[in-house]
Design an enzyme around this catalytic site. Structure first.
Site: not given
Ligand code: NAD
Ligand code: ZN
Length: 251
Positions: A103, A120
């Protein structure tokens, strides 16, 4: 999920010596930040191309429009949720050695976690693609896009990793070291679809670590390297496990 699986998780955590967490966008979903994939995911609304470095270089204003909406307009209002809080408490009490996160929202640090390896990078800084100087993002106006470097007027880019960019070397080295040295890894809220971050849990598994996974739906790890899968929300399940550990109710 059986209730006894939560008890099992509490027991495994209590018996382990070097625990680390590997987190993804899902751990921040309950703070109000949508993940990329899964229910309410950003890819239902945006084309992932906006986060490709090649697209950013050729279409900085278009890429920035989406990036500002997704990552800057409301990031300053979001707060850590109980899942971030539990991990911070576990580090303070010696249960957890480090958090490796994909994140970019700084919520682990805001919750009080100290050893956080941001695979990242994060959204707190912007970097000039010409002179490579960086600036705190809250000191740069995002009203006119793309924002320009105050020093050389080059284009500023968020200093987090876009698709097609390399991983910051220090974060990469610390993450692989922590993963190869842990005896239990908690995988929380990640689909496991973004490389090379998604290799990190495999390093832990190959080094003999147990894998506990928390997710709302099965991921790339479920049924492959995960030893104990807990289906549900991180912000609900982690506090439950924490309660069991605190009350020693897991034997
Ligand atoms: P992803 O979006 O690919 O997957 C999210 C995962 O979280 C899914 O498998 C989903 O089922 C699960 N999920 C959703 N709500 C949940 C909860 N309340 N409790 C537990 N699990 C839950 O995310 P990723 O695998 O981190 O990969 C995507 C890329 O997105 C990362 O590299 C990151 O840098 C970036 N990203 C970051 C943010 C952030 O910083 N908050 C937000 C969006 C994307
Ligand atoms: Zn510059």
């Amino acid at each position: 999920m059986k209730e006894s699986d939560i008890v099992k998780a509490a027991r495994l955590i209590s018996q382990s010596k070097r625990i680390c967490a590997f987190t993804g966008a899902g751990i921040s979903a309950e703070s109000g930040i949508p993940p990329f994939r899964g229910e309410g995911g950003l890819w239902n609304k945006y084309d992932p191309v906006i986060l490709e470095i090649g697209y950013f270089i050729t279409h900085p204003a278009e890429s920035w429009e989406a990036v500002r909406t997704i990552f800057y307009d409301f990031f300053h209002q979001v707060k850590p949720n109980p899942a971030h809080d539990v991990l911070a408490r576990w580090e303070a009490s010696g249960i957890l050695s480090a958090v490796i996160t994909q994140n970019i929202d700084s919520l682990h640090t805001q919750a009080g976690s100290k050893k956080v390896y941001e695979f990242h990078g994060n959204s707190d800084r912007l970097v000039c693609i010409d002179c490579h100087k960086n600036f705190k993002s809250n000191t740069i106006s995002l009203e006119t896009l793309p924002p320009l470097c105050p020093v050389c007027y080059g284009i500023l880019k968020p200093d987090f990793v876009f698709f097609g960019e390399g991983i910051p070397p220090a974060a990469y080295q610390h993450s692989t070291h922590v993963a190869s040295d842990c005896d239990l890894m908690m995988i929380i809220g990640t689909s496991g679809e973004v490389a090379p971050a998604n290799h990190i849990p495999h390093i832990a598994k190959r080094s003999g670590a147990l894998i506990i996974e928390i997710n709302r739906e099965p991921s790339q790890y479920t049924g492959t390297i995960t030893d104990l899968y807990l289906e549900g929300k991180a912000g609900e399940l982690l506090p439950l496990i924490d309660e069991l550990i605190n009350s020693n109710y897991y034997t």
